[in-house]
Design an enzyme around this catalytic site. Structure first.
Site, PDB file in Angstrom:
ATOM      1  CD  GLN A  59      -5.353  54.300 -34.849  1.00  0.00           C
ATOM      2  OE1 GLN A  59      -5.567  55.503 -34.880  1.00  0.00           O
ATOM      3  NE2 GLN A  59      -4.376  53.740 -35.527  1.00  0.00           N
ATOM      4  CG  ASP A  60      -3.861  51.406 -30.549  1.00  0.00           C
ATOM      5  OD1 ASP A  60      -3.989  52.641 -30.410  1.00  0.00           O
ATOM      6  OD2 ASP A  60      -2.778  50.871 -30.813  1.00  0.00           O
ATOM      7  N   PRO A  61      -5.932  51.025 -27.438  1.00  0.00           N
ATOM      8  CG  PRO A  61      -6.307  49.172 -26.105  1.00  0.00           C
ATOM      9  CD  PRO A  61      -5.934  49.559 -27.499  1.00  0.00           C
ATOM     10  N   GLY A  63      -0.287  50.568 -31.632  1.00  0.00           N
ATOM     11  CA  GLY A  63      -0.631  49.855 -32.860  1.00  0.00           C
ATOM     12  C   GLY A  63      -0.088  48.449 -32.956  1.00  0.00           C
TER      13      GLY A  63
END
EC number: 3.2.2.27
Length: 316
Positions: free
Chosen positions: A158-160, A229
């Site tokens: 999804q994101d880091p 996010g």
């Protein structure tokens, strides 16, 4: 391109009909021209000086047909905005983010698009006002560790990670010396459930997987420290989606591991061309325990079936 010059015939007269100028009118026009010539200052012969610029009142209003004609005649409207400087060159983009040349064919068409220019500008602006993870040189680290022609398996994140020192450009991976996050611990547990003879990993760096053909790609490539996010609105997902789509078109028979609803919505490879595996997210908060995920064995079975070597899921 300009069309042919307009007809000399006055509008509304049929062919063959000539416009006759009365002699009195012609004489009047001739006398006016003679008077104007006599009033001109001495030495103002043909070509001696440029015609005077019409006053603002005499110039046609902007936006009218007359103004358009004037703009065409002069070649440009002096009040028009300067031209768009255009997209960054590949060399500038690759140098800024240390992008591997092997990904040029897949990335270059996308970074030339207006949305990508805005995305990169917004990213650079965020870097001036907040701590952005990972470091700029690691945002595209996945390109340096896995060439497109070597990709066998694609794992979508999804994101880091948003903690200090964790993210380094690979989905689910952390730098050596950083504690293994819970999601990654569950991934390792699922690997060892299928391959119990593999040693337990001593760290969470997945660079070895990447070098063996596992593309570890987040849909959002950056994040503000401490705020998960936070960079999703920048538009990284569109760029990543386009790159994955081009990869799907150029590399047949890939294995996709899509864990959780986000990954499954963000990436939709053609199941007729690729092996698409879905499961719950490896987060401990997921309803289905990830430790039971059979994807690592299923991926290798498919690779062997299609004539390729299986992935070594150990972590060096």
């Amino acid at each position: 391109m300009e069309g042919p010059p307009p007809s000399k015939r006055p509008c509304g007269l049929p062919p063959g009909v000539r416009l006759v100028v009365p002699a009195a009118a012609a004489a009047s026009a001739s006398n006016a021209a003679t008077a104007a010539a006599a009033a001109a200052p001495a030495g103002a012969g043909a070509g001696a000086s440029k015609p005077a610029r019409p006053s603002a009142a005499a110039r046609p209003a902007k936006g009218t047909p007359a103004a358009s004609a004037a703009t065409t005649a002069t070649g440009a409207d002096a009040s028009a905005p300067p031209p768009d400087p255009g997209a960054p060159t590949w060399d500038a983009f690759a140098a800024e983010f240390d992008v591997a040349p092997s990904w040029r064919a897949l990335l270059e068409p996308e970074i030339a698009k207006p949305y990508a220019r805005l995305l990169l500008a917004e990213y650079r602006g965020r870097c001036l006002t907040e701590e952005v993870l990972p470091a700029r040189e690691d945002v595209f680290a996945w390109t340096r560790l896995t060439a497109p022609e070597d990709v066998k398996v694609v794992i979508i994140g999804q994101d880091p990670y948003h903690g200090p020192g964790q993210a380094h450009g690979l989905a689910f991976s952390v730098r050596r010396g950083v504690p293994i996050p819970p999601s990654l611990a569950n991934i390792f547990a699922a690997v060892r459930a299928t391959y119990p003879t593999l040693p337990a990993p001593a760290h969470g760096c997945l660079e070895a997987w990447a070098r063996r053909g596992v593309l570890l790609l987040n849909t959002t490539l950056t994040v503000r420290r401490g705020v998960p996010g936070s960079h999703a609105p920048l538009g990284w997902a569109r760029l990543v989606r386009a790159v994955v789509q081009r990869l799907c078109e150029t590399r047949p028979k890939l294995v996709f591991m899509l864990w959780g609803a986000h990954a499954q919505k963000a990436c939709a490879p053609d199941p007729r061309r690729h092996k698409v595996l879905t499961f719950s997210h490896p987060s401990p908060l997921a309803r289905t325990p990830f430790r039971t995920c059979p994807h690592f064995g299923e991926a290798n079975a498919y690779l062997v079936q299609t004539g390729r070597a299986p992935v070594d899921w150990s972590v060096d």
